[in-house]
Scaffold this motif. Structure first.
Motif, PDB file in Angstrom:
ATOM      1  N   THR A 126       0.850  -1.185   0.000  1.00  0.00           N
ATOM      2  CA  THR A 126       0.000   0.000   0.000  1.00  0.00           C
ATOM      3  C   THR A 126       0.889   1.239   0.000  1.00  0.00           C
ATOM      4  O   THR A 126       1.787   1.363   0.838  1.00  0.00           O
ATOM      5  CB  THR A 126      -0.906   0.010   1.248  1.00  0.00           C
ATOM      6  N   TYR A 127       0.617   2.135  -0.942  1.00  0.00           N
ATOM      7  CA  TYR A 127       1.395   3.357  -1.090  1.00  0.00           C
ATOM      8  C   TYR A 127       0.525   4.575  -0.802  1.00  0.00           C
ATOM      9  O   TYR A 127      -0.639   4.621  -1.206  1.00  0.00           O
ATOM     10  CB  TYR A 127       1.947   3.489  -2.512  1.00  0.00           C
ATOM     11  N   ALA A 128       1.098   5.549  -0.112  1.00  0.00           N
ATOM     12  CA  ALA A 128       0.496   6.870   0.004  1.00  0.00           C
ATOM     13  C   ALA A 128       1.043   7.671  -1.176  1.00  0.00           C
ATOM     14  O   ALA A 128       2.263   7.685  -1.412  1.00  0.00           O
ATOM     15  CB  ALA A 128       0.881   7.521   1.322  1.00  0.00           C
ATOM     16  N   VAL A 129       0.164   8.280  -1.937  1.00  0.00           N
ATOM     17  CA  VAL A 129       0.539   9.034  -3.132  1.00  0.00           C
ATOM     18  C   VAL A 129       0.202  10.497  -2.904  1.00  0.00           C
ATOM     19  O   VAL A 129      -0.954  10.848  -2.648  1.00  0.00           O
ATOM     20  CB  VAL A 129      -0.229   8.522  -4.373  1.00  0.00           C
ATOM     21  N   GLY A 130       1.214  11.346  -2.978  1.00  0.00           N
ATOM     22  CA  GLY A 130       1.016  12.789  -2.826  1.00  0.00           C
ATOM     23  C   GLY A 130       1.574  13.512  -4.036  1.00  0.00           C
ATOM     24  O   GLY A 130       2.501  13.029  -4.682  1.00  0.00           O
ATOM     25  N   ALA A 131       1.000  14.665  -4.343  1.00  0.00           N
ATOM     26  CA  ALA A 131       1.461  15.434  -5.503  1.00  0.00           C
ATOM     27  C   ALA A 131       1.720  16.876  -5.097  1.00  0.00           C
ATOM     28  O   ALA A 131       1.098  17.406  -4.170  1.00  0.00           O
ATOM     29  CB  ALA A 131       0.417  15.376  -6.615  1.00  0.00           C
ATOM     30  N   ALA A 132       2.649  17.494  -5.820  1.00  0.00           N
ATOM     31  CA  ALA A 132       2.975  18.897  -5.571  1.00  0.00           C
ATOM     32  C   ALA A 132       3.526  19.523  -6.844  1.00  0.00           C
ATOM     33  O   ALA A 132       4.212  18.860  -7.616  1.00  0.00           O
ATOM     34  CB  ALA A 132       4.012  19.019  -4.451  1.00  0.00           C
ATOM     35  N   ARG A 133       3.220  20.780  -7.034  1.00  0.00           N
ATOM     36  CA  ARG A 133       3.844  21.570  -8.100  1.00  0.00           C
ATOM     37  C   ARG A 133       4.892  22.434  -7.418  1.00  0.00           C
ATOM     38  O   ARG A 133       4.610  23.093  -6.413  1.00  0.00           O
ATOM     39  CB  ARG A 133       2.818  22.437  -8.806  1.00  0.00           C
ATOM     40  N   VAL A 134       6.100  22.414  -7.951  1.00  0.00           N
ATOM     41  CA  VAL A 134       7.204  23.159  -7.340  1.00  0.00           C
ATOM     42  C   VAL A 134       7.902  24.008  -8.392  1.00  0.00           C
ATOM     43  O   VAL A 134       7.921  23.678  -9.572  1.00  0.00           O
ATOM     44  CB  VAL A 134       8.221  22.205  -6.659  1.00  0.00           C
ATOM     45  N   GLN A 135       8.482  25.106  -7.929  1.00  0.00           N
ATOM     46  CA  GLN A 135       9.275  25.970  -8.788  1.00  0.00           C
ATOM     47  C   GLN A 135      10.622  26.177  -8.105  1.00  0.00           C
ATOM     48  O   GLN A 135      10.838  27.155  -7.409  1.00  0.00           O
ATOM     49  CB  GLN A 135       8.577  27.304  -9.038  1.00  0.00           C
TER      50      GLN A 135
END
Length: 172
Positions: free
Chosen positions: A145-154
């Protein structure tokens, strides 16, 4: 598959304009892509995913859709990240910025993804049975089981990345 660095260093997958998808190898034959007899194809379902990451049922499994940007994408196993190249002058700039970008990212709400083992990352328009070596990248994930997180970065004035983090929370 596109290679910007030395062969075998980092393998990038690009799309023809739609989302990319990571489908477990065990259910690849069930992904029809843009083909199919249904009114809404699998590709249509993938296009309906809002945001940078979402989950879709495929056969008796679940696939991870990388949406929002049709950006060149690579998986960096040492970081547990899908790195999506939105803007940067070079691959070197992208890869050099990943550690600090991941450490300072404002991660969105996490999804929970059950993964039976390795997945294939490819353009969601392709059927799972029609992949060639040039169309996809194999991502060797441990079952669990994976926790999946997303982010936009600069991380720099001319560098924008989307990061999708996979964090194993319960090995199987």
């Amino acid at each position: 598959m596109v290679r910007y660095a030395e062969p075998g260093v980092v393998e990038w997958v690009e799309s023809g304009g739609g989302p990319l998808i990571a489908v477990p190898e065990t259910v690849l034959p069930f992904w029809a892509g843009a083909d199919g007899e249904e009114t809404a194809s699998d590709y249509d379902r993938a296009c309906e995913v809002d945001g940078q990451a979402g989950l879709l049922p495929v056969g008796d499994g679940t696939a991870l859709v990388l949406g929002d940007e049709p950006a060149a994408t690579a998986y960096l196993p040492g970081h547990g990240l899908f790195v999506r190249w939105c803007a940067a002058d070079s691959e070197e700039d992208v890869l050099a910025s990943v550690p600090s970008a991941a450490a300072t990212a404002a991660w969105g709400p996490e999804l929970t993804w059950q993964v039976p083992g390795p997945v294939r990352l490819f353009d969601a328009a392709w059927p799972g049975t029609g992949l060639t070596g040039a169309d996809q990248v194999r991502v060797a994930l441990e079952p669990g089981t994976y926790a999946v997180g997303a982010a936009r970065v600069q991380p720099g004035p001319e560098t924008w990345l989307d990061l999708v983090r996979l964090r194993l929370v319960a090995p199987r």
